[in-house]
Design an enzyme around this catalytic site. Structure first.
Site, PDB file in Angstrom:
ATOM      1  N   GLU A 151       0.825  -1.301   0.121  1.00 37.39           N
ATOM      2  CA  GLU A 151      -0.075  -0.052   0.052  1.00 37.39           C
ATOM      3  C   GLU A 151       0.802   1.305   0.008  1.00 37.39           C
ATOM      4  O   GLU A 151       0.932   2.093   0.754  1.00 37.39           O
ATOM      5  CB  GLU A 151      -0.947  -0.035   1.259  1.00 37.39           C
ATOM      6  CG  GLU A 151      -2.068  -1.228   0.948  1.00 37.39           C
ATOM      7  CD  GLU A 151      -2.959  -0.926   2.326  1.00 37.39           C
ATOM      8  OE1 GLU A 151      -2.867  -0.382   3.294  1.00 37.39           O
ATOM      9  OE2 GLU A 151      -3.959  -1.556   2.358  1.00 37.39           O
ATOM     10  N   GLU A 305      -6.779  -7.671  -0.570  1.00 36.91           N
ATOM     11  CA  GLU A 305      -7.145  -7.656   0.907  1.00 36.91           C
ATOM     12  C   GLU A 305      -8.368  -7.276   1.188  1.00 36.91           C
ATOM     13  O   GLU A 305      -9.096  -6.370   0.375  1.00 36.91           O
ATOM     14  CB  GLU A 305      -6.195  -6.558   1.848  1.00 36.91           C
ATOM     15  CG  GLU A 305      -4.894  -7.097   1.834  1.00 36.91           C
ATOM     16  CD  GLU A 305      -4.117  -6.110   2.727  1.00 36.91           C
ATOM     17  OE1 GLU A 305      -4.871  -5.519   3.522  1.00 36.91           O
ATOM     18  OE2 GLU A 305      -3.059  -5.967   2.329  1.00 36.91           O
TER      19      GLU A 305
HETATM   20  C1  GAL Z   1      -4.618  -2.764   5.199  1.00 38.92           C
HETATM   21  C2  GAL Z   1      -2.902  -3.236   5.157  1.00 38.92           C
HETATM   22  C3  GAL Z   1      -2.877  -4.508   5.966  1.00 38.92           C
HETATM   23  C4  GAL Z   1      -3.408  -4.290   7.312  1.00 38.92           C
HETATM   24  C5  GAL Z   1      -5.096  -3.903   6.799  1.00 38.92           C
HETATM   25  C6  GAL Z   1      -6.002  -4.053   7.859  1.00 38.92           C
HETATM   26  O1  GAL Z   1      -4.486  -1.384   4.725  1.00 38.92           O
HETATM   27  O2  GAL Z   1      -2.310  -3.404   3.996  1.00 38.92           O
HETATM   28  O3  GAL Z   1      -1.512  -4.838   6.515  1.00 38.92           O
HETATM   29  O4  GAL Z   1      -3.085  -3.360   8.113  1.00 38.92           O
HETATM   30  O5  GAL Z   1      -5.151  -2.886   6.242  1.00 38.92           O
HETATM   31  O6  GAL Z   1      -7.478  -3.560   7.489  1.00 38.92           O
END
Ligand code: GAL
Length: 636
Positions: A151, A305
């Site tokens: 990110e 994710e």
């Molecule tokens: C994302 C990040 C992850 C984790 C997740 C939590 O933005 O890439 O590592 O922090 O959020 O929602």
């Protein structure tokens, strides 16, 4: 070469952080992954301190073991470079590589994302760890894809950033005269006499120069992209067969131009974390998915994710009720994602995100959550064949990162929520059953019948020409208030705004009229406007509806349409409410097979239906139970 190597179904899995757990848990992990149908995991995202405990000293033994176990279990690996979280030894040795906030405060380690992509020591250390991983694992049979960094988004206002910014500006403007002209430097005595006088836009006494701020965001996007490309190139060189990506994310804090970045990744990947506590989360998911697909040029992309269950928002954690994880996943898959990935596999016992949901909750496998994870994972192989054809859309919403960035400025004709304005159009279309793409203002619009430009405040000359060409060729253009208010240098388009396209729209905008918060201005037979209206002078366009009330605007045109070439240009001179957009889309005959709470996406011979409502839904011959989803043959 964009499919994770060795995988031919849909991807299912997520961030796997075995280094947080003793080795005896790893075998259990692989067994549970197999039970859940997991076929891809992202490993090593935040492992730098474990991989390189001291400068130049590597410990790969644990990762060898992990990759070996995963491979033996038939689970492919999306191997990350860990550069989003440099280890404490690094930041102590190179404090100049930590990011500096706009107020000049240098951050310290203790969280993550404390790096400055323009710091030479950080760049060198990033190359070194990426090269070491490439050397050791580029030929590993478990390796399906490289996941560079995590990110990108952290901005730094350091002296390193400042130096790199000047170099970037020199390449762009060539002369200081050109920069001074572009930035309207005569205002407030901001005329620069030497390149070294140009600073990063740190905290200033009062309003900052909008052109300066916009260029700094463009520069930051490019600087982060350079950091990505440096790693990508050395990973590719080590094994050209393995695709390379990074996970894009969304937010005002992320100065990343996704249109530019998408061209540099083998597979567009996106992290979707809807923030709404209610059913708007489904809307946000669909919005993220349609954006990601569009950045990917309409092709495949990957949901890298999402949260398996409780989503953390400002107001606390919001549970995902039974079936919601699967429905959210299906929103993404139906809209082009090659699968559904999550953060993270096993809920952590400690650390800042110990209360973040995971595929394996703290309570372990005997949980409602894990049972749903298993059930959904085992469904995916059966539907993979239905995702071969692209999503069909003949409506596009313009997505202008520069308009988003520029409307964050403190001094505008009225407060503008660019994200909400784009999301609103997407939301109203989705409620009418229409699946929309997004398009870059300067991108190819030729495949669309209708293009909608929500508050596209920054309109470059190239973008304006693009819209002219699209409309002249038979397209239907709909633009909302403040579109084309300024050009690429944040300079006002004179004589009617509208990106100089007053002939195209057949109107001139002569005055901005912000309205008091909370007051709605009725339009004749057309719902109402909120917060902001413009005074519009007809120059050939027809008035579709007028303002029914309001000082100066009563009886004036609110929505207009003008034939142009083979097409027509609609102009909406105010911030419409949802009801008025719906009314306008009715007029434009934009409807589709879905509806409120019901996502329907057609792809080739297949129709995806996701029913978020509490009632059974019937779409054609298909009945979808409440809170469930289906894929079926599309009626022809
Ligand atoms: C994302 C990040 C992850 C984790 C997740 C939590 O933005 O890439 O590592 O922090 O959020 O929602």
């Amino acid at each position: 070469m964009d499919w994770p190597r060795g995988l031919d179904g849909l991807c299912y899995g997520g961030d796997y952080n075995p280094e947080q757990w003793p080795e005896e848990v790893w075998d259990d992990d692989v067994l549970l992954m197999r039970e859940a149908g997991v076929n891809l995991v992202t490993v090593g995202v935040f492992s730098w301190a474990r991989l390189e405990p001291r400068e130049g000293e590597y410990d790969f033994a644990w990762l060898d073991t992990v990759l070996g176990k995963l491979h033996a279990g038939g689970i492919a690996v999306n191997l990350a470079t860990p550069t989003a979280s440099p280890p404490p030894w690094f930041t102590l040795a190179h404090p100049d590589a930590l990011n500096v906030r706009p107020d000049g405060v240098r951050q310290v380690h203790g969280s993550r994302d404390t790096y400055d992509v323009t710091a030479p020591a950080y760049r060198e250390a990033s190359r070194r760890i990426a090269a070491a991983l490439a050397e050791r694992y580029a030929g590993h049979p478990a390796l399906a894809m490289w996941h560079v960094h995590n990110e990108y988004g952290s901005t730094s206002f350091s002296e390193h950033a400042e130096r790199a910014f000047r170099t970037w500006l020199e390449a762009k403007y060539e002369t200081l005269d050109a920069l001074n002209t572009a930035w309207w430097g005569s205002f407030w005595s901001q005329h620069y006499g030497e390149w070294d006088q140009v600073l990063a836009p740190r905290a200033t006494q009062y309003l900052a120069n909008p052109a300066h701020e916009l260029d700094f965001k463009r520069f930051t996007s490019d600087a982060m992209l350079d950091h990505y490309k440096e790693q990508r190139d050395l990973l590719r060189e080590a094994n050209p067969e393995v695709p390379v990506t990074t996970n894009l994310v969304f937010g005002q804090w992320v100065p990343v131009d996704p249109w530019k970045w998408a061209a540099e990744v083998d597979l567009v990947a996106f992290d979707s974390y809807p923030s709404a506590p209610d059913e708007r989360a489904e809307q946000q998911s669909a919005f993220h998915a349609d954006l990601s697909r569009s950045w990917a040029g309409g092709g495949d992309w990957l949901l890298m994710e999402q949260a398996a269950a409780a989503v953390h928002s400002k107001d606390g954690a919001v549970a995902k009720t039974p079936g919601r994880m699967a429905r959210h996943s299906m929103i993404h898959i139906s809209r082009g994602s090659k699968g559904a990935m999550f953060f993270q596999w096993r809920a952590g016992r400690g650390g800042a995100e110990q209360w973040h949901s995971a595929l394996v909750p703290h309570a372990g496998k005997n949980t409602r959550m894990f049972r749903e994870v298993v059930e959904f994972g085992n469904t995916l192989p059966g539907i993979a064949h239905t995702t071969a054809e692209p999503v069909e859309a003949d409506v596009a919403i313009l997505w202008s990162p520069e308009s988003w960035w520029a409307t964050a400025a403190a001094h505008l004709p009225a407060p503008v929520d660019y994200l909400e304005n784009a999301a609103q159009i997407h939301r109203v279309l989705r409620e009418r059953g229409v699946v929309a793409d997004f398009a870059s203002p300067e991108g190819d619009l030729s495949k669309y019948a209708t293009v909608i430009a929500p508050t596209t405040y920054v309109l470059s000359r190239a973008a304006a020409e693009n819209l002219r060409w699209f409309t002249a060729g038979g397209g239907r253009l709909v633009a909302s208030y403040l579109t084309g208010a300024v050009d690429e240098h944040c300079q006002v388009w004179l004589d009617g705004y509208l990106g100089g396209l007053t002939d195209l729209f057949g109107v001139r905008v002569t005055e901005h009229l912000p309205q008091p918060a909370g007051e709605r201005r009725a339009l004749w037979n057309f719902g109402a406007a909120e917060r902001f209206c413009e005074l519009v002078e007809l120059r050939g366009a027809q008035c579709v509806t007028q303002y029914a009330t309001g000082d100066l605007i009563e009886g004036q045109p609110a929505v207009t349409v003008n034939p142009f070439g083979e097409g027509e240009a609609w102009y909406v001179s105010c911030k419409l409410g949802d009801d008025a957009w719906d009314r306008l889309f009715e007029e434009l005959e934009l409807t589709g097979p879905g509806g409120p709470g019901l996502d329907v996406v057609d792809r080739g011979e297949w129709r995806f239906i996701v029913n978020h409502t509490e009632q059974e839904a019937q779409v054609g011959h298909v009945i979808v139970p409440a809170g469930s989803w289906a894929v079926d043959k599309r009626p022809r």
